[in-house]
Design a protein around this motif. Structure first.
Motif, mmCIF file in Angstrom:
data_model
loop_
_atom_site.group_PDB
_atom_site.id
_atom_site.type_symbol
_atom_site.label_atom_id
_atom_site.label_comp_id
_atom_site.label_asym_id
_atom_site.label_seq_id
_atom_site.Cartn_x
_atom_site.Cartn_y
_atom_site.Cartn_z
ATOM 1 N N ARG A 104 0.852 -1.194 0.000
ATOM 2 C CA ARG A 104 0.000 0.000 0.000
ATOM 3 C C ARG A 104 0.884 1.238 0.000
ATOM 4 O O ARG A 104 1.656 1.478 0.919
ATOM 5 C CB ARG A 104 -0.939 -0.006 1.200
ATOM 6 N N LEU A 105 0.743 2.063 -1.055
ATOM 7 C CA LEU A 105 1.601 3.227 -1.253
ATOM 8 C C LEU A 105 0.874 4.544 -1.009
ATOM 9 O O LEU A 105 1.512 5.541 -0.651
ATOM 10 C CB LEU A 105 2.181 3.181 -2.671
ATOM 11 N N LEU A 106 -0.415 4.585 -1.213
ATOM 12 C CA LEU A 106 -1.263 5.717 -0.835
ATOM 13 C C LEU A 106 -2.514 5.155 -0.188
ATOM 14 O O LEU A 106 -3.048 4.150 -0.678
ATOM 15 C CB LEU A 106 -1.678 6.549 -2.050
ATOM 16 N N PRO A 107 -2.990 5.787 0.898
ATOM 17 C CA PRO A 107 -2.350 6.878 1.630
ATOM 18 C C PRO A 107 -1.239 6.355 2.527
ATOM 19 O O PRO A 107 -1.246 5.189 2.926
ATOM 20 C CB PRO A 107 -3.499 7.447 2.462
ATOM 21 N N ASN A 108 -0.271 7.223 2.852
ATOM 22 C CA ASN A 108 0.750 6.895 3.836
ATOM 23 C C ASN A 108 0.983 8.110 4.713
ATOM 24 O O ASN A 108 0.399 9.174 4.511
ATOM 25 C CB ASN A 108 2.036 6.394 3.160
ATOM 26 N N LEU A 109 1.856 7.973 5.701
ATOM 27 C CA LEU A 109 2.022 9.047 6.677
ATOM 28 C C LEU A 109 2.550 10.328 6.050
ATOM 29 O O LEU A 109 2.250 11.427 6.510
ATOM 30 C CB LEU A 109 2.957 8.589 7.803
ATOM 31 N N GLY A 110 3.343 10.208 4.988
ATOM 32 C CA GLY A 110 3.931 11.388 4.387
ATOM 33 C C GLY A 110 3.136 11.977 3.243
ATOM 34 O O GLY A 110 3.323 13.143 2.889
ATOM 35 N N ARG A 111 2.224 11.205 2.661
ATOM 36 C CA ARG A 111 1.519 11.674 1.464
ATOM 37 C C ARG A 111 0.165 10.987 1.405
ATOM 38 O O ARG A 111 0.073 9.766 1.341
ATOM 39 C CB ARG A 111 2.340 11.346 0.223
ATOM 40 N N ARG A 112 -0.899 11.778 1.446
ATOM 41 C CA ARG A 112 -2.252 11.218 1.425
ATOM 42 C C ARG A 112 -2.819 11.114 0.019
ATOM 43 O O ARG A 112 -3.583 10.195 -0.272
ATOM 44 C CB ARG A 112 -3.178 12.080 2.290
ATOM 45 N N MET A 113 -2.501 12.087 -0.846
ATOM 46 C CA MET A 113 -3.077 12.112 -2.179
ATOM 47 C C MET A 113 -2.054 12.633 -3.180
ATOM 48 O O MET A 113 -1.098 13.329 -2.812
ATOM 49 C CB MET A 113 -4.324 13.013 -2.225
ATOM 50 N N VAL A 114 -2.290 12.306 -4.456
ATOM 51 C CA VAL A 114 -1.563 12.896 -5.581
ATOM 52 C C VAL A 114 -2.637 13.336 -6.571
ATOM 53 O O VAL A 114 -3.253 12.496 -7.240
ATOM 54 C CB VAL A 114 -0.594 11.899 -6.237
ATOM 55 N N GLY A 115 -2.889 14.650 -6.660
ATOM 56 C CA GLY A 115 -4.076 15.080 -7.373
ATOM 57 C C GLY A 115 -5.288 14.454 -6.709
ATOM 58 O O GLY A 115 -5.408 14.440 -5.479
ATOM 59 N N ALA A 116 -6.201 13.895 -7.502
ATOM 60 C CA ALA A 116 -7.372 13.210 -6.949
ATOM 61 C C ALA A 116 -7.097 11.735 -6.644
ATOM 62 O O ALA A 116 -7.981 11.052 -6.111
ATOM 63 C CB ALA A 116 -8.548 13.326 -7.918
ATOM 64 N N TRP A 117 -5.902 11.235 -6.973
ATOM 65 C CA TRP A 117 -5.551 9.850 -6.642
ATOM 66 C C TRP A 117 -5.391 9.737 -5.127
ATOM 67 O O TRP A 117 -4.568 10.425 -4.529
ATOM 68 C CB TRP A 117 -4.259 9.436 -7.333
ATOM 69 N N CYS A 118 -6.176 8.855 -4.505
ATOM 70 C CA CYS A 118 -6.183 8.797 -3.037
ATOM 71 C C CYS A 118 -5.838 7.428 -2.479
ATOM 72 O O CYS A 118 -5.743 7.278 -1.245
ATOM 73 C CB CYS A 118 -7.532 9.264 -2.499
ATOM 74 N N PHE A 119 -5.645 6.430 -3.333
ATOM 75 C CA PHE A 119 -5.388 5.065 -2.840
ATOM 76 C C PHE A 119 -4.636 4.321 -3.933
ATOM 77 O O PHE A 119 -5.066 4.334 -5.099
ATOM 78 C CB PHE A 119 -6.726 4.379 -2.548
ATOM 79 N N VAL A 120 -3.505 3.714 -3.572
ATOM 80 C CA VAL A 120 -2.714 2.941 -4.537
ATOM 81 C C VAL A 120 -2.186 1.687 -3.860
ATOM 82 O O VAL A 120 -1.463 1.773 -2.856
ATOM 83 C CB VAL A 120 -1.518 3.754 -5.093
ATOM 84 N N ASP A 121 -2.537 0.536 -4.393
ATOM 85 C CA ASP A 121 -1.954 -0.753 -4.007
ATOM 86 C C ASP A 121 -1.198 -1.331 -5.194
ATOM 87 O O ASP A 121 -1.707 -1.310 -6.324
ATOM 88 C CB ASP A 121 -3.036 -1.767 -3.607
ATOM 89 N N HIS A 122 0.004 -1.859 -4.936
ATOM 90 C CA HIS A 122 0.767 -2.578 -5.961
ATOM 91 C C HIS A 122 0.931 -4.010 -5.477
ATOM 92 O O HIS A 122 1.311 -4.249 -4.318
ATOM 93 C CB HIS A 122 2.137 -1.910 -6.163
ATOM 94 N N TYR A 123 0.656 -4.987 -6.350
ATOM 95 C CA TYR A 123 0.754 -6.390 -5.944
ATOM 96 C C TYR A 123 1.475 -7.206 -7.011
ATOM 97 O O TYR A 123 1.428 -6.892 -8.198
ATOM 98 C CB TYR A 123 -0.633 -6.988 -5.662
ATOM 99 N N GLY A 124 2.157 -8.252 -6.560
ATOM 100 C CA GLY A 124 2.838 -9.168 -7.457
ATOM 101 C C GLY A 124 4.213 -8.697 -7.897
ATOM 102 O O GLY A 124 4.726 -7.686 -7.417
ATOM 103 N N PRO A 125 4.783 -9.470 -8.862
ATOM 104 C CA PRO A 125 4.158 -10.642 -9.485
ATOM 105 C C PRO A 125 4.067 -11.822 -8.519
ATOM 106 O O PRO A 125 5.063 -12.192 -7.899
ATOM 107 C CB PRO A 125 5.077 -10.959 -10.672
#
Length: 321
Positions: A41-62
């Motif tokens: 989980r990269l967004l939200p985090n303690l240092g950065r909650r949003m990037v523009g309107a992007w408010c949640f980012v998960d990266h998974y895999g491979p």
């Protein structure tokens, strides 16, 4: 596109104002998603909650899912946001309470606009491929559009931008990049793009100076404005940039996320984006006790119960530093 934490913390987001160009490497955290998938989980985090309107980012895999069920996310609700499904390997079967049934494959856009209420499930279909690799993202809906009618879009053909003497290919997922415009519906000025670079590529990508940006490495190693990024790393880049230097040390890919800084203050808890504690509490109660979010038909299992609300009043406050 789900937050399956059983004890999710509220995130107070937005109202960030503007910053000049920066190079701020953001840490992620490991979070279980469903029965057999772990995400970064990269967004939200303690240092950065949003990037523009992007408010949640998960990266998974491979992830090797040859003998595994793969992604298995039961029916759950969303409010006040759009979900973006983006795959590099594998397939995800989307079902929702509107009756949508769609398999999303690599480099196809699965875009769900929740409006005031929708529910959906996500699963690796039977007979799925050996790998699962991708990103799951949310876009916060601005106030004037957060009650728009819920709908689902699937776009298999997306525009591309090339550069670096053929060493860069950018697929425009949402918004616009260098004149190429995604067919996906957006409700605020933003961009999401998948960048593929061949080894030794050294180029610059044109940017909008009014946007803030972040880059997420999906595979390989890439230098972004001189910062070397390993897979799963998010680099916040700030505003005021007219271009972005990129250098690939191997065949690699990354996602570029950007948008005009989101000036509204929002409350994000579990799978809801709202403006007040009462709005979030009402959504949770409605998921548990009413038919507001509809029914997802066809998923082989029970729907996901909502976690308990935290013992604090959820309200937007403060600004990111």
């Amino acid at each position: 596109m789900s937050n399956l934490d059983t004890r999710p913390a509220p995130s107070l987001c937005g109202g960030t104002g503007r910053t000049g160009p920066v190079r701020d490497l953001q840490p992620g955290k490991q979070v279980p998603l469903g029965e057999s998938t772990v995400v970064r989980r990269l967004l939200p985090n303690l240092g950065r909650r949003m990037v523009g309107a992007w408010c949640f980012v998960d990266h998974y895999g491979p992830d090797d899912i040859v003998d595994q069920p793969g992604m298995q996310v039961p029916p759950h609700p969303h409010m006040g946001l759009q979900t973006v499904s983006w795959l590099h390997a594998g397939e995800v079967l989307h079902r929702d309470s509107l009756g949508s049934l769609q398999t999303v494959r690599p480099r196809e856009l699965g875009l769900m606009t929740s409006g005031g209420a929708i529910a959906h499930s996500e699963e690796s279909p039977s007979g799925h491929g050996p790998l699962l690799h991708g990103a799951q993202l949310w876009v916060a809906l601005p106030a004037e559009h957060r009650h728009t009618a819920a709908h689902f879009e699937h776009h298999a053909d997306l525009p591309r931008v090339t550069g670096g003497n053929g060493g860069l290919t950018a697929t425009v997922i949402l918004g616009a990049l260098d004149g190429a415009v995604s067919p996906g519906t957006t409700y605020s000025p933003l961009v999401g793009a998948d960048l593929a670079l061949t080894a030794t590529t050294d180029t610059r990508l044109p940017l909008d100076p009014d946007f803030e940006y972040a880059a997420l490495t999906i595979s390989g190693e890439t230098e972004v404005d001189g910062v070397r990024l390993a897979p799963g790393a998010l680099l916040y880049l700030g505003c005021g940039r007219t271009d972005l230097p990129l250098r690939a040390h191997s065949d690699s890919s990354l996602m570029l996320l950007g948008g005009v800084p989101f000036e509204e203050q929002i409350v994000m808890w579990w799978n809801f984006v709202g403006r007040t504690h009462d709005e979030i509490a009402e959504a949770r109660s409605d998921w548990m006790d009413t038919t507001r979010f509809g029914t997802v038909h066809g998923y082989a299992g029970p729907r996901l119960p909502a976690p308990d609300l935290p013992p604090v009043v959820l309200k937007p406050r403060g600004r990111e530093r």
